[in-house]
Design an enzyme around this catalytic site. Structure first.
Site, PDB file in Angstrom:
ATOM      1  N   ASN A  10       0.871  -1.180   0.000  1.00  0.00           N
ATOM      2  CA  ASN A  10       0.000   0.000   0.000  1.00  0.00           C
ATOM      3  C   ASN A  10       0.905   1.227   0.000  1.00  0.00           C
ATOM      4  O   ASN A  10       1.488   1.562   1.021  1.00  0.00           O
ATOM      5  CB  ASN A  10      -0.890  -0.033   1.254  1.00  0.00           C
ATOM      6  CG  ASN A  10      -1.702   1.240   1.415  1.00  0.00           C
ATOM      7  OD1 ASN A  10      -1.807   2.051   0.489  1.00  0.00           O
ATOM      8  ND2 ASN A  10      -2.279   1.434   2.594  1.00  0.00           N
ATOM      9  N   LYS A  12       0.138   4.246  -0.284  1.00  0.00           N
ATOM     10  CA  LYS A  12      -0.504   5.438   0.321  1.00  0.00           C
ATOM     11  C   LYS A  12      -0.256   6.675  -0.556  1.00  0.00           C
ATOM     12  O   LYS A  12      -0.141   6.546  -1.771  1.00  0.00           O
ATOM     13  CB  LYS A  12      -0.010   5.633   1.756  1.00  0.00           C
ATOM     14  CG  LYS A  12      -0.112   4.372   2.602  1.00  0.00           C
ATOM     15  CD  LYS A  12       0.061   4.647   4.062  1.00  0.00           C
ATOM     16  CE  LYS A  12       0.095   3.331   4.823  1.00  0.00           C
ATOM     17  NZ  LYS A  12      -0.017   3.503   6.255  1.00  0.00           N
ATOM     18  N   HIS A  98      -9.506   0.926   4.833  1.00  0.00           N
ATOM     19  CA  HIS A  98      -8.235   1.121   5.544  1.00  0.00           C
ATOM     20  C   HIS A  98      -8.481   2.027   6.752  1.00  0.00           C
ATOM     21  O   HIS A  98      -9.304   2.942   6.693  1.00  0.00           O
ATOM     22  CB  HIS A  98      -7.195   1.734   4.604  1.00  0.00           C
ATOM     23  CG  HIS A  98      -5.817   1.730   5.183  1.00  0.00           C
ATOM     24  ND1 HIS A  98      -5.391   2.673   6.082  1.00  0.00           N
ATOM     25  CD2 HIS A  98      -4.781   0.869   5.003  1.00  0.00           C
ATOM     26  CE1 HIS A  98      -4.140   2.400   6.431  1.00  0.00           C
ATOM     27  NE2 HIS A  98      -3.746   1.310   5.790  1.00  0.00           N
ATOM     28  N   GLU A 100      -6.905   4.430   7.889  1.00  0.00           N
ATOM     29  CA  GLU A 100      -6.734   5.874   7.631  1.00  0.00           C
ATOM     30  C   GLU A 100      -7.988   6.451   6.970  1.00  0.00           C
ATOM     31  O   GLU A 100      -8.363   7.600   7.205  1.00  0.00           O
ATOM     32  CB  GLU A 100      -5.473   6.101   6.770  1.00  0.00           C
ATOM     33  CG  GLU A 100      -4.213   5.893   7.594  1.00  0.00           C
ATOM     34  CD  GLU A 100      -3.000   5.415   6.821  1.00  0.00           C
ATOM     35  OE1 GLU A 100      -2.971   5.518   5.579  1.00  0.00           O
ATOM     36  OE2 GLU A 100      -2.066   4.913   7.481  1.00  0.00           O
ATOM     37  N   GLU A 168      -5.367  -5.274  10.470  1.00  0.00           N
ATOM     38  CA  GLU A 168      -4.344  -4.261  10.693  1.00  0.00           C
ATOM     39  C   GLU A 168      -4.630  -3.526  12.000  1.00  0.00           C
ATOM     40  O   GLU A 168      -5.435  -2.584  12.013  1.00  0.00           O
ATOM     41  CB  GLU A 168      -4.357  -3.243   9.555  1.00  0.00           C
ATOM     42  CG  GLU A 168      -4.067  -3.826   8.198  1.00  0.00           C
ATOM     43  CD  GLU A 168      -3.485  -2.776   7.263  1.00  0.00           C
ATOM     44  OE1 GLU A 168      -2.346  -2.960   6.852  1.00  0.00           O
ATOM     45  OE2 GLU A 168      -4.152  -1.774   6.985  1.00  0.00           O
TER      46      GLU A 168
HETATM   47  C1  PEP Z   1      -0.812   0.022   6.083  1.00  0.00           C
HETATM   48  O1  PEP Z   1      -0.997   1.206   5.998  1.00  0.00           O
HETATM   49  O2  PEP Z   1      -1.615  -0.745   5.542  1.00  0.00           O
HETATM   50  C2  PEP Z   1       0.351  -0.443   6.838  1.00  0.00           C
HETATM   51  C3  PEP Z   1       0.342  -1.663   7.287  1.00  0.00           C
HETATM   52  O3  PEP Z   1       1.378   0.442   7.041  1.00  0.00           O
HETATM   53  P1  PEP Z   1       2.819   0.128   7.704  1.00  0.00           P
HETATM   54  O4  PEP Z   1       3.323  -1.139   7.082  1.00  0.00           O
HETATM   55  O5  PEP Z   1       3.667   1.315   7.344  1.00  0.00           O
HETATM   56  O6  PEP Z   1       2.601  -0.023   9.165  1.00  0.00           O
END
Ligand code: PEP
Length: 252
Positions: A10, A12, A98, A100, A168
């Site tokens: 991802n 982002k 997600h 975020e 997550e």
């Molecule tokens: C994500 O945003 O899906 C994620 C897991 O980020 P990170 O690996 O940077 O923690």
């Protein structure tokens, strides 16, 4: 049955078109063993097209995902992007729900459910994200929170063959903190048992459940070695080819 692992990056709101294409090209020429793992990258909307073209050129083995999607077909929804637009740009997947999106942009489980249904009906595969906050974990409500997000996200979705769930924990995303492999495994098992309950044992058995939250080459092997962890959703460490490849090649 151990399911075929999926390692998803991802990106982002990082990487411009040129750097996204360069990273995709590097991944394509890295000799990944695609027979034993699936790999996907999720660039920003504006970079789906050039990245999809680059992976096509590079053999077409790496899938491309959007990071979000709107549930309407078209119309006066300034700033939004539809499933058919995502597909026509060359992506075949979308990440939905997600943390975020939930925390910063106020997406609700009901919004996410509409998106999941729309994406699937348009032929996009979905990574549905779910995870608890630190507060919820400390209050002993982690499992309940995550199962509620999964259940509501999948409401009315009968066929899970094009769905992947990503667990997550919010407190592990971008923080450098990772759930222990045992804690992650326990949550993945709870998700799989719940899916068996709300759908079927067969659907639960074949569902891929990814772990996300500060996955790095150093911890990928242990996490992905767990029975119910079927891959990783990787943020920060997916932005550099060497690091992402260190995760993709977790058992090499
Ligand atoms: C994500 O945003 O899906 C994620 C897991 O980020 P990170 O690996 O940077 O923690």
């Amino acid at each position: 049955m151990k399911r075929k692992p999926l390692i998803a990056g991802n990106w982002k709101m990082n990487l411009d078109a040129a750097s996204g294409v360069a990273l995709a090209e590097e991944l394509c020429s890295a000799g990944i063993d695609f027979a034993s793992r699936d790999v996907l990258v999720a660039p920003s909307f504006t970079n789906i097209y050039p990245v999809a073209e680059a992976v096509k050129e590079g053999g077409g083995k790496i899938a491309v995902a959007a990071q979000n999607m709107y549930f309407e077909d078209s119309g006066a929804f300034t700033g939004e992007v539809s499933a058919s637009m995502i597909k026509s740009a060359g992506a075949s997947w979308t990440i939905l729900g997600h943390s975020e999106r939930r925390a910063i942009f106020g997406e609700t489980d009901a919004d996410i459910n509409k998106k999941v249904k729309k994406a699937l009906s348009e032929g996009l595969s979905v990574i549905l994200c779910a995870g608890e906050t630190l507060w919820e974990r400390e209050a002993g409500a982690a499992v309940e929170t995550v199962l509620a997000q999964v259940g509501k996200g999948l409401e009315g979705v009968k066929d899970l063959k094009n769905v992947v769930v990503a667990y997550e924990p919010v407190w592990a995303i971008g923080t450098g903190r990772t759930a222990s492999a045992a804690d992650a495994e326990a949550m993945h098992k709870a998700i799989r048992n719940y899916v068996a309950e709300i759908r079927s044992a067969a659907a639960a058995e074949s569902l891929r459940i990814l772990y996300g939250g500060s996955v790095k080459p150093e911890n990928a092997g242990e996490l992905l070695g767990m029975d119910n962890i079927d891959g990783a959703l990787v943020g920060g460490a997916s932005l550099k080819a060497a690091q992402f490849l260190g995760i993709i090649n977790f058992d090499k």
